[in-house]
Design a protein around this motif. Structure first.
Motif, mmCIF file in Angstrom:
data_model
loop_
_atom_site.group_PDB
_atom_site.id
_atom_site.type_symbol
_atom_site.label_atom_id
_atom_site.label_comp_id
_atom_site.label_asym_id
_atom_site.label_seq_id
_atom_site.Cartn_x
_atom_site.Cartn_y
_atom_site.Cartn_z
ATOM 1 N N ALA A 7 1.037 -1.002 0.271
ATOM 2 C CA ALA A 7 0.285 0.157 -0.469
ATOM 3 C C ALA A 7 0.853 1.285 0.078
ATOM 4 N N PRO A 8 0.595 2.436 -1.074
ATOM 5 C CA PRO A 8 1.454 3.735 -0.907
ATOM 6 C C PRO A 8 0.976 4.185 -0.013
ATOM 7 N N VAL A 53 14.187 24.956 22.903
ATOM 8 C CA VAL A 53 14.815 23.446 22.500
ATOM 9 C C VAL A 53 14.305 22.146 21.505
ATOM 10 N N VAL A 54 14.786 22.439 20.811
ATOM 11 C CA VAL A 54 14.527 20.885 20.382
ATOM 12 C C VAL A 54 15.148 19.617 20.211
ATOM 13 N N SER A 55 14.041 18.822 20.644
ATOM 14 C CA SER A 55 15.342 17.642 20.518
ATOM 15 C C SER A 55 13.999 16.077 20.554
ATOM 16 N N SER A 56 15.094 15.167 20.185
ATOM 17 C CA SER A 56 14.410 14.146 20.005
ATOM 18 C C SER A 56 13.944 13.838 18.885
ATOM 19 N N ILE A 57 14.042 13.773 17.346
ATOM 20 C CA ILE A 57 13.163 13.924 16.084
ATOM 21 C C ILE A 57 12.997 13.198 15.716
ATOM 22 N N ASP A 58 11.029 12.021 15.560
ATOM 23 C CA ASP A 58 11.408 11.228 14.823
ATOM 24 C C ASP A 58 9.767 10.965 13.773
ATOM 25 N N VAL A 59 10.530 9.974 13.043
ATOM 26 C CA VAL A 59 9.801 10.475 11.153
ATOM 27 C C VAL A 59 8.770 9.239 11.871
ATOM 28 N N ARG A 60 7.788 8.959 11.330
ATOM 29 C CA ARG A 60 6.916 7.400 11.267
ATOM 30 C C ARG A 60 6.296 7.585 9.479
ATOM 31 N N ALA A 61 6.381 6.563 8.642
ATOM 32 C CA ALA A 61 5.454 6.816 7.448
ATOM 33 C C ALA A 61 4.235 5.921 7.819
ATOM 34 N N ILE A 62 3.190 6.718 7.099
ATOM 35 C CA ILE A 62 1.747 5.435 7.363
ATOM 36 C C ILE A 62 0.996 4.852 5.931
ATOM 37 N N ASN A 63 0.584 3.887 5.854
ATOM 38 C CA ASN A 63 0.224 3.710 4.704
ATOM 39 C C ASN A 63 -1.444 3.505 5.686
ATOM 40 N N PRO A 82 5.195 0.332 6.911
ATOM 41 C CA PRO A 82 5.538 -0.136 5.974
ATOM 42 C C PRO A 82 6.818 0.035 6.395
ATOM 43 N N PRO A 83 7.685 0.540 5.817
ATOM 44 C CA PRO A 83 9.275 -0.092 6.743
ATOM 45 C C PRO A 83 9.601 1.197 6.864
ATOM 46 N N THR A 97 12.892 27.961 12.526
ATOM 47 C CA THR A 97 12.866 27.220 11.925
ATOM 48 C C THR A 97 13.435 25.999 11.934
ATOM 49 N N ILE A 98 13.116 24.247 12.332
ATOM 50 C CA ILE A 98 14.374 23.419 11.473
ATOM 51 C C ILE A 98 13.823 22.451 10.382
ATOM 52 N N PRO A 99 14.188 22.724 9.432
ATOM 53 C CA PRO A 99 13.628 21.697 8.568
ATOM 54 C C PRO A 99 14.761 20.416 8.871
ATOM 55 N N LEU A 100 13.692 19.155 8.076
ATOM 56 C CA LEU A 100 13.551 18.258 8.063
ATOM 57 C C LEU A 100 13.375 17.523 6.804
ATOM 58 N N THR A 101 14.136 16.457 6.056
ATOM 59 C CA THR A 101 13.975 15.759 5.022
ATOM 60 C C THR A 101 14.567 14.573 5.113
ATOM 61 N N TRP A 102 13.934 13.922 4.728
ATOM 62 C CA TRP A 102 14.061 12.040 4.251
ATOM 63 C C TRP A 102 13.675 11.309 3.725
ATOM 64 N N SER A 103 13.788 10.629 3.351
ATOM 65 C CA SER A 103 14.162 9.291 2.288
ATOM 66 C C SER A 103 12.832 8.105 2.253
ATOM 67 N N ALA A 104 11.994 8.663 1.683
ATOM 68 C CA ALA A 104 10.911 7.851 1.695
ATOM 69 C C ALA A 104 10.895 6.618 1.864
ATOM 70 N N PRO A 105 10.192 4.807 2.544
ATOM 71 C CA PRO A 105 10.049 4.128 2.103
ATOM 72 C C PRO A 105 9.439 3.439 0.902
ATOM 73 N N PRO A 106 9.567 2.046 0.961
ATOM 74 C CA PRO A 106 9.595 1.738 -0.828
ATOM 75 C C PRO A 106 7.803 1.647 0.018
ATOM 76 N N ASN A 107 7.410 1.345 -1.140
ATOM 77 C CA ASN A 107 5.844 0.940 -1.205
ATOM 78 C C ASN A 107 5.945 -0.960 -1.136
ATOM 79 N N ASP A 108 6.932 -1.169 -1.169
ATOM 80 C CA ASP A 108 6.349 -3.032 -1.148
ATOM 81 C C ASP A 108 7.110 -2.959 0.460
ATOM 82 N N ALA A 109 6.532 -3.638 1.233
ATOM 83 C CA ALA A 109 6.975 -3.388 2.576
ATOM 84 C C ALA A 109 7.806 -5.277 2.998
ATOM 85 N N ARG A 110 7.497 -5.678 1.041
ATOM 86 C CA ARG A 110 8.233 -7.120 1.261
ATOM 87 C C ARG A 110 10.020 -6.596 0.490
#
Length: 111
Positions: A7-8, A53-63, A82-83, A97-110
């Motif tokens: 799933a995307p 003071v900004v700390s402990s930044i985490d990002v999680r993908a959702i499908n 998703p991974p 401001t604190i700009p964030l970027t990340w690489s998206a996980p693949p849509n294929d969780a396998r």
């Protein structure tokens, strides 16, 4: 019925701590970028106060199946969600401001 594990990505959950207080933001777009503190036309949060003071930044993908493990978990995968996102990085940090970027996980969780 079984959900398709390919799933995307439909959005991201960004969790960070500002002055000791956790903040959770869920985007409804599959854009792998976010700006803590607002601003640039990307998905963003409310402005930060000077000196915050900004700390402990985490990002999680959702499908449609669920939410991935947090970004700092390495090598964890599931056939139902998703991974993890990878390459979580900070852009040029300013006093507001604190700009964030990340690489998206693949849509294929396998993958």
């Amino acid at each position: 019925p079984t959900q398709d594990p390919r799933a995307p990505i439909t959005g991201y959950e960004i969790v960070y701590v500002v002055n000791g207080v956790p903040v959770t933001v869920v985007t409804d777009v599959a854009t792998p970028a976010f700006v803590i503190g607002g601003g640039t036309g990307l998905p963003s949060s409310s402005p930060l106060a000077p000196g915050a003071v900004v700390s402990s930044i985490d990002v999680r993908a959702i499908n449609i199946v669920g939410t991935a493990p947090v970004s700092n978990v390495v090598g964890s995968t599931s056939l139902n969600v998703p991974p993890s996102v990878s390459n979580l990085a900070l852009g040029t940090v300013t006093t507001r401001t604190i700009p964030l970027t990340w690489s998206a996980p693949p849509n294929d969780a396998r993958a």
